[in-house]
Design a protein around this motif. Structure first.
Motif, short mmCIF file in Angstrom:
data_model
loop_
_atom_site.label_atom_id
_atom_site.label_comp_id
_atom_site.label_asym_id
_atom_site.label_seq_id
_atom_site.Cartn_x
_atom_site.Cartn_y
_atom_site.Cartn_z
N ASN A 27 -27.23 -4.81 6.69
CA ASN A 27 -25.87 -5.37 6.60
C ASN A 27 -25.28 -5.20 5.20
N ARG A 85 -21.99 -10.37 12.76
CA ARG A 85 -22.72 -9.82 13.89
C ARG A 85 -22.16 -8.46 14.20
N THR A 86 -22.94 -7.63 14.78
CA THR A 86 -22.53 -6.25 15.09
C THR A 86 -21.95 -5.55 13.87
#
Length: 122
Positions: free
Chosen positions: A75, A26-27
């Motif tokens: 990502n 995440r992030t």
């Protein structure tokens, strides 16, 4: 956090390869990422690094031939390797650190992928 490297293979001197590293985090954009390689019988060697906002760093041995980049929407980090030589033969690992700073040393990373073999024949 899991990292998956891909794109290695057997090429000839002067050829190009592009490695990819998909990161499940995440992030993603807040993580610093890097490539580290290990040749047979040698220590790990820093190759390239990139921060979440795109600052980069390269080992002198690859500067001008390799380009690191990332696509925060996917990502994924990439390593474009041009003008390969037999000295680039190694297992290439992608790595991640939860920091916004460049990490141009292997011990600076917390998470590692499984590695992908790059072999350059003369």
């Amino acid at each position: 956090v899991q990292l998956q490297a891909s794109g290695g293979g057997l090429v000839q001197t002067g050829d190009s390869l592009r490695l990819s590293c998909t990161v499940s985090a995440r992030t993603f954009s807040s993580w610093s990422l890097g490539w580290v390689r290990r040749a047979l019988g040698k220590e790990r060697e820093f190759v390239a690094a990139i921060t979440g906002i795109g600052w980069t760093s390269y080992a002198d041995s690859v500067k001008g031939r390799f380009t690191v980049s990332r696509d925060n929407a996917k990502n994924t980090m990439y390593l474009q390797m041009d003008n390969l030589t037999p000295e680039d033969t190694a297992v290439y690992y992608c790595a991640a650190a939860q920091t916004n700073r460049l990490r141009n040393y292997p011990s600076g990373y917390h998470y590692w992928g499984q590695g992908t073999q790059v072999t350059v024949s003369s």
